[in-house]
Design an enzyme around this catalytic site. Structure first.
Site, PDB file in Angstrom:
ATOM      1  N   LEU A  60      26.508  33.305  35.552  1.00 44.84           N
ATOM      2  CA  LEU A  60      26.492  32.233  34.561  1.00 44.84           C
ATOM      3  C   LEU A  60      27.657  31.260  34.760  1.00 44.84           C
ATOM      4  N   ASP A 106      43.583  37.114  38.578  1.00 41.98           N
ATOM      5  CA  ASP A 106      43.126  38.272  37.803  1.00 41.98           C
ATOM      6  C   ASP A 106      43.573  38.026  36.363  1.00 41.98           C
ATOM      7  N   TYR A 188      25.621  41.342  20.878  1.00 44.61           N
ATOM      8  CA  TYR A 188      26.087  42.564  20.197  1.00 44.61           C
ATOM      9  C   TYR A 188      27.574  42.486  19.801  1.00 44.61           C
ATOM     10  N   PRO A 229      25.092  34.820  24.554  1.00 42.47           N
ATOM     11  CA  PRO A 229      23.816  34.823  25.287  1.00 42.47           C
ATOM     12  C   PRO A 229      23.069  36.137  25.092  1.00 42.47           C
TER      13      PRO A 229
HETATM   14  C1  LIG Z   1      17.985  49.367  26.450  1.00 43.74           C
HETATM   15  C2  LIG Z   1      18.821  48.990  27.642  1.00 43.74           C
HETATM   16  C3  LIG Z   1      18.750  47.534  27.947  1.00 43.74           C
HETATM   17  C4  LIG Z   1      19.311  47.214  29.316  1.00 43.74           C
HETATM   18  C5  LIG Z   1      19.451  45.774  29.469  1.00 43.74           C
HETATM   19  C6  LIG Z   1      19.945  45.314  30.810  1.00 43.74           C
HETATM   20  C7  LIG Z   1      20.310  43.875  30.904  1.00 43.74           C
HETATM   21  C8  LIG Z   1      21.062  43.392  29.703  1.00 43.74           C
HETATM   22  C9  LIG Z   1      21.545  42.014  29.813  1.00 43.74           C
HETATM   23  C10 LIG Z   1      22.297  41.651  28.574  1.00 43.74           C
HETATM   24  C11 LIG Z   1      23.750  41.753  28.838  1.00 43.74           C
HETATM   25  C12 LIG Z   1      24.591  41.618  27.671  1.00 43.74           C
HETATM   26  C13 LIG Z   1      25.923  41.536  27.791  1.00 43.74           C
HETATM   27  C14 LIG Z   1      26.586  41.487  29.045  1.00 43.74           C
HETATM   28  C15 LIG Z   1      27.918  41.470  29.113  1.00 43.74           C
HETATM   29  C16 LIG Z   1      28.626  41.447  30.379  1.00 43.74           C
HETATM   30  O1  LIG Z   1      29.817  41.414  30.368  1.00 43.74           O
HETATM   31  S1  LIG Z   1      27.765  41.402  31.837  1.00 43.74           S
HETATM   32  C17 LIG Z   1      29.000  41.101  33.108  1.00 43.74           C
HETATM   33  C18 LIG Z   1      29.076  42.243  33.981  1.00 43.74           C
HETATM   34  N1  LIG Z   1      29.908  41.897  35.120  1.00 43.74           N
HETATM   35  C19 LIG Z   1      30.888  42.665  35.528  1.00 43.74           C
HETATM   36  O2  LIG Z   1      31.135  43.743  35.007  1.00 43.74           O
HETATM   37  C20 LIG Z   1      31.676  42.160  36.698  1.00 43.74           C
HETATM   38  C21 LIG Z   1      33.060  42.766  36.833  1.00 43.74           C
HETATM   39  N2  LIG Z   1      33.044  44.228  36.744  1.00 43.74           N
HETATM   40  C22 LIG Z   1      33.837  45.035  37.481  1.00 43.74           C
HETATM   41  O3  LIG Z   1      34.624  44.580  38.279  1.00 43.74           O
HETATM   42  C23 LIG Z   1      33.739  46.536  37.263  1.00 43.74           C
HETATM   43  O4  LIG Z   1      32.452  46.862  36.842  1.00 43.74           O
HETATM   44  C24 LIG Z   1      34.775  47.051  36.206  1.00 43.74           C
HETATM   45  C25 LIG Z   1      34.642  48.581  36.117  1.00 43.74           C
HETATM   46  C26 LIG Z   1      34.552  46.458  34.816  1.00 43.74           C
HETATM   47  C27 LIG Z   1      36.209  46.722  36.599  1.00 43.74           C
HETATM   48  O5  LIG Z   1      36.421  46.979  37.955  1.00 43.74           O
HETATM   49  P1  LIG Z   1      37.800  47.702  38.454  1.00 43.74           P
HETATM   50  O6  LIG Z   1      38.957  47.114  37.786  1.00 43.74           O
HETATM   51  O7  LIG Z   1      37.745  47.683  39.949  1.00 43.74           O
HETATM   52  O8  LIG Z   1      37.639  49.152  37.878  1.00 43.74           O
HETATM   53  P2  LIG Z   1      37.405  50.564  38.582  1.00 43.74           P
HETATM   54  O9  LIG Z   1      38.686  50.937  39.272  1.00 43.74           O
HETATM   55  O10 LIG Z   1      36.163  50.591  39.367  1.00 43.74           O
HETATM   56  O11 LIG Z   1      37.207  51.494  37.299  1.00 43.74           O
HETATM   57  C28 LIG Z   1      38.188  51.505  36.259  1.00 43.74           C
HETATM   58  C29 LIG Z   1      37.860  52.672  35.352  1.00 43.74           C
HETATM   59  O12 LIG Z   1      36.561  52.488  34.779  1.00 43.74           O
HETATM   60  C30 LIG Z   1      35.735  53.621  35.080  1.00 43.74           C
HETATM   61  N3  LIG Z   1      34.348  53.207  35.274  1.00 43.74           N
HETATM   62  C31 LIG Z   1      33.917  52.216  36.065  1.00 43.74           C
HETATM   63  N4  LIG Z   1      32.570  52.149  36.035  1.00 43.74           N
HETATM   64  C32 LIG Z   1      32.164  53.151  35.223  1.00 43.74           C
HETATM   65  C33 LIG Z   1      30.881  53.610  34.803  1.00 43.74           C
HETATM   66  N5  LIG Z   1      29.751  53.030  35.209  1.00 43.74           N
HETATM   67  N6  LIG Z   1      30.829  54.661  33.965  1.00 43.74           N
HETATM   68  C34 LIG Z   1      31.961  55.264  33.536  1.00 43.74           C
HETATM   69  N7  LIG Z   1      33.226  54.866  33.893  1.00 43.74           N
HETATM   70  C35 LIG Z   1      33.308  53.841  34.738  1.00 43.74           C
HETATM   71  C36 LIG Z   1      36.328  54.172  36.366  1.00 43.74           C
HETATM   72  O13 LIG Z   1      35.964  55.521  36.547  1.00 43.74           O
HETATM   73  C37 LIG Z   1      37.820  53.982  36.102  1.00 43.74           C
HETATM   74  O14 LIG Z   1      38.298  54.943  35.229  1.00 43.74           O
HETATM   75  P3  LIG Z   1      39.151  56.219  35.768  1.00 43.74           P
HETATM   76  O15 LIG Z   1      40.274  55.679  36.576  1.00 43.74           O
HETATM   77  O16 LIG Z   1      39.568  56.941  34.547  1.00 43.74           O
HETATM   78  O17 LIG Z   1      38.173  57.022  36.607  1.00 43.74           O
HETATM   79  N1  NDP Z   2      23.944  37.911  32.139  1.00 48.25           N
HETATM   80  C1  NDP Z   2      23.718  38.246  30.886  1.00 48.25           C
HETATM   81  O1  NDP Z   2      22.606  38.661  30.518  1.00 48.25           O
HETATM   82  C2  NDP Z   2      24.801  38.125  29.886  1.00 48.25           C
HETATM   83  C3  NDP Z   2      26.088  37.785  30.213  1.00 48.25           C
HETATM   84  N2  NDP Z   2      27.018  37.638  29.224  1.00 48.25           N
HETATM   85  C4  NDP Z   2      28.368  37.166  29.549  1.00 48.25           C
HETATM   86  O2  NDP Z   2      28.270  36.099  30.443  1.00 48.25           O
HETATM   87  C5  NDP Z   2      29.452  36.032  31.230  1.00 48.25           C
HETATM   88  C6  NDP Z   2      29.086  35.966  32.694  1.00 48.25           C
HETATM   89  O3  NDP Z   2      28.408  37.159  33.060  1.00 48.25           O
HETATM   90  P1  NDP Z   2      27.419  37.200  34.317  1.00 48.25           P
HETATM   91  O4  NDP Z   2      27.439  35.903  34.993  1.00 48.25           O
HETATM   92  O5  NDP Z   2      26.159  37.767  33.859  1.00 48.25           O
HETATM   93  O6  NDP Z   2      28.119  38.325  35.209  1.00 48.25           O
HETATM   94  P2  NDP Z   2      29.043  38.242  36.503  1.00 48.25           P
HETATM   95  O7  NDP Z   2      29.410  39.645  36.819  1.00 48.25           O
HETATM   96  O8  NDP Z   2      28.376  37.432  37.542  1.00 48.25           O
HETATM   97  O9  NDP Z   2      30.307  37.435  36.003  1.00 48.25           O
HETATM   98  C7  NDP Z   2      31.536  38.004  35.669  1.00 48.25           C
HETATM   99  C8  NDP Z   2      32.617  37.207  36.349  1.00 48.25           C
HETATM  100  O10 NDP Z   2      33.876  37.654  35.856  1.00 48.25           O
HETATM  101  C9  NDP Z   2      34.779  37.668  36.951  1.00 48.25           C
HETATM  102  N3  NDP Z   2      35.841  38.640  36.671  1.00 48.25           N
HETATM  103  C10 NDP Z   2      35.687  39.963  36.449  1.00 48.25           C
HETATM  104  N4  NDP Z   2      36.897  40.529  36.293  1.00 48.25           N
HETATM  105  C11 NDP Z   2      37.811  39.544  36.390  1.00 48.25           C
HETATM  106  C12 NDP Z   2      39.234  39.518  36.326  1.00 48.25           C
HETATM  107  N5  NDP Z   2      39.940  40.620  36.111  1.00 48.25           N
HETATM  108  N6  NDP Z   2      39.856  38.334  36.475  1.00 48.25           N
HETATM  109  C13 NDP Z   2      39.145  37.202  36.695  1.00 48.25           C
HETATM  110  N7  NDP Z   2      37.799  37.162  36.773  1.00 48.25           N
HETATM  111  C14 NDP Z   2      37.149  38.335  36.638  1.00 48.25           C
HETATM  112  C15 NDP Z   2      33.953  38.069  38.152  1.00 48.25           C
HETATM  113  O11 NDP Z   2      34.523  37.583  39.375  1.00 48.25           O
HETATM  114  P3  NDP Z   2      35.432  38.494  40.339  1.00 48.25           P
HETATM  115  O12 NDP Z   2      34.694  39.743  40.592  1.00 48.25           O
HETATM  116  O13 NDP Z   2      35.629  37.599  41.526  1.00 48.25           O
HETATM  117  O14 NDP Z   2      36.726  38.711  39.620  1.00 48.25           O
HETATM  118  C16 NDP Z   2      32.627  37.388  37.862  1.00 48.25           C
HETATM  119  O15 NDP Z   2      32.593  36.126  38.478  1.00 48.25           O
HETATM  120  C17 NDP Z   2      30.287  37.241  30.828  1.00 48.25           C
HETATM  121  O16 NDP Z   2      31.216  36.872  29.849  1.00 48.25           O
HETATM  122  C18 NDP Z   2      29.257  38.162  30.219  1.00 48.25           C
HETATM  123  O17 NDP Z   2      29.854  39.047  29.301  1.00 48.25           O
HETATM  124  C19 NDP Z   2      26.739  37.874  27.917  1.00 48.25           C
HETATM  125  C20 NDP Z   2      25.498  38.244  27.546  1.00 48.25           C
HETATM  126  C21 NDP Z   2      24.412  38.372  28.487  1.00 48.25           C
END
Ligand SMILES: CCCCCCCCCCC/C=C\C=C\C(=O)SCCNC(=O)CCNC(=O)[C@H](O)C(C)(C)COP(=O)(O)OP(=O)(O)OC[C@H]1O[C@@H](n2cnc3c(N)ncnc32)[C@H](O)[C@@H]1OP(=O)(O)O
Ligand code: NDP
Length: 324
Positions: A60, A106, A188, A229
């Site tokens: 997004l 970050d 949520y 969203p």
């Molecule tokens: C009825 C069900 C309906 C399903 C619907 C599906 C679709 C729904 C769409 C609607 C979405 C609504 C809201 C969305 C909100 C969002 O925010 S979406 C954006 C998502 N994008 C991202 O998450 C991108 C960035 N994410 C990351 O980088 C990683 O995922 C993370 C973990 C957030 C951070 O990465 P990092 O710092 O590298 O962390 P790690 O070292 O990997 O892990 C840190 C600790 O977290 C624990 N961990 C990681 N993953 C999990 C897991 N899956 N389960 C449990 N624990 C987890 C990991 O073990 C580490 O902890 P410890 O050191 O204690 O082991």
């Molecule tokens: N897609 C969906 O259905 C929904 C999304 N949202 C929200 O929309 C937004 C975008 O999500 P979406 O595009 O789906 O998912 P993405 O995972 O594509 O976007 C998440 C972004 O956050 C960046 N990010 C994660 N950790 C860090 C950090 N520590 N510092 C800086 N940047 C970071 C990632 O880049 P990088 O890994 O390079 O750091 C990535 O570009 C989020 O706020 C999400 O909660 C909300 C509801 C529904």
């Protein structure tokens, strides 16, 4: 257009109804609600404006950067993965002809945020538009969460948004420059949700932060708005929230508009809220979810599954009941 007739035969008003589904016999409501893509605002709406978008390299954030850039903004996108940011920046600027800079940052680290803002100021100045979009999330039963798992999400979402907002807010106040701040939360944030508890808690915190600052920092020329969203397919979200794809159909079935949202639709709303057309809008929380939230909330909404024959039977039963 459909006319509503009074008993006198006079036409009362005309109402525009959405176009019917393209496929005949289709019961899917999505046919009524085709997405419109392409920038909605007039060309040049963001000319001479600088926009700062966290997480702008993917999903997004990328879509919002694309629309702002199409509308004339110079953009700075920031996140952890510089290679991803650079690729997106190159693709968008080559399409729009407007500058897109990629900065590694970050958001969990306040010093990294300060350095990133220093770099942006040196490149382009302070921004007019700030979009806090970066997030982390994963589904997990809460009893399985470790403290580090909790921190990994709340640090990005709540602390990251706070660090970016504080750093830029203070510098903008010092420079006496107004700006639009937008946060991307989720539906949520309002209801809470099991299995994504750190995200729910952090997004609710972001909403409290932005509503509070809408009240406090209006005097400095700053507006704060929020988009919640519903589901929009991105790799980042779906790979962490529905890794097997099992839940997608049931999710679409509960959305009254019968489909997922599109990144470009969200981007147009974000552009509007960040534009001068929305200069009277602050403290707003806009749910953008195809009706999913109200559909899940209403106790009787499952009755959509009742067929006309079943309704006949139910009506007869209800009308046949005498007394209480
Ligand atoms: C009825 C069900 C309906 C399903 C619907 C599906 C679709 C729904 C769409 C609607 C979405 C609504 C809201 C969305 C909100 C969002 O925010 S979406 C954006 C998502 N994008 C991202 O998450 C991108 C960035 N994410 C990351 O980088 C990683 O995922 C993370 C973990 C957030 C951070 O990465 P990092 O710092 O590298 O962390 P790690 O070292 O990997 O892990 C840190 C600790 O977290 C624990 N961990 C990681 N993953 C999990 C897991 N899956 N389960 C449990 N624990 C987890 C990991 O073990 C580490 O902890 P410890 O050191 O204690 O082991
Ligand atoms: N897609 C969906 O259905 C929904 C999304 N949202 C929200 O929309 C937004 C975008 O999500 P979406 O595009 O789906 O998912 P993405 O995972 O594509 O976007 C998440 C972004 O956050 C960046 N990010 C994660 N950790 C860090 C950090 N520590 N510092 C800086 N940047 C970071 C990632 O880049 P990088 O890994 O390079 O750091 C990535 O570009 C989020 O706020 C999400 O909660 C909300 C509801 C529904």
């Amino acid at each position: 257009m459909a006319a509503v007739m009074l008993s006198s035969g006079r036409k009362l008003l005309q109402t525009r109804f959405p176009r019917p589904p393209v496929r005949s016999g289709s019961a899917r409501p999505s046919g009524f609600f085709a997405p419109s893509e392409g920038a909605m605002l007039p060309a040049g709406s963001f000319r001479d404006r600088l926009a700062f978008i966290t997480g702008g390299g993917t999903g997004l954030g990328r879509a919002m950067t694309m629309v702002l850039s199409q509308l004339g903004a110079r953009c700075v996108i920031a996140s952890r993965k510089l290679d991803v940011l650079q690729e997106t920046a190159g693709e968008i600027s080559s399409q729009t002809g407007n500058q897109v800079h990629a900065l590694q940052c970050d958001v969990r680290d306040p010093q990294a945020v300060a350095r990133c803002v220093d770099q942006m100021v040196a490149l382009s100045g302070l921004p007019d538009v700030i979009i806090n979009n970066a997030a982390g999330n994963f589904i997990c039963p809460t009893e399985r969460l470790t403290p580090n798992g909790w921190r990994s999400v709340t640090d990005i979402v709540l602390n990251g948004t706070a660090f970016v907002t504080l750093e830029l807010g203070k510098r903008l106040i010092q420079a006496q420059k107004g700006a639009s701040f937008l946060a991307i939360t989720t539906i949520y944030a309002e209801s809470g949700s099991g299995f994504v508890v750190p995200s729910a808690a952090a997004k609710a915190g972001v909403e409290a932060l932005y509503k509070s600052l809408a009240a406090e920092w209006g005097r400095y020329g700053h507006r704060f708005n929020i988009i919640q969203p519903g589901p929009i397919r991105t790799k980042g979200a779906f790979s962490r929230l529905d890794p097997t794809g099992t839940f997608e159909k049931s999710m679409i079935d509960r959305i009254p508009t019968g489909r997922l949202g599109k990144p470009a639709e969200l981007a147009n709303l974000a552009a509007y809220l960040s534009s001068d057309f929305a200069s009277w809008m602050s403290g707003a929380v806009i749910r953008f979810d195809g009706g999913e939230y109200v559909s899940m909330a209403g106790e009787f909404n499952e009755l959509r599954k009742v067929t006309p024959d079943q309704w006949k039977m139910l009506e007869a039963m209800i009308k046949g009941t005498k007394g209480s």
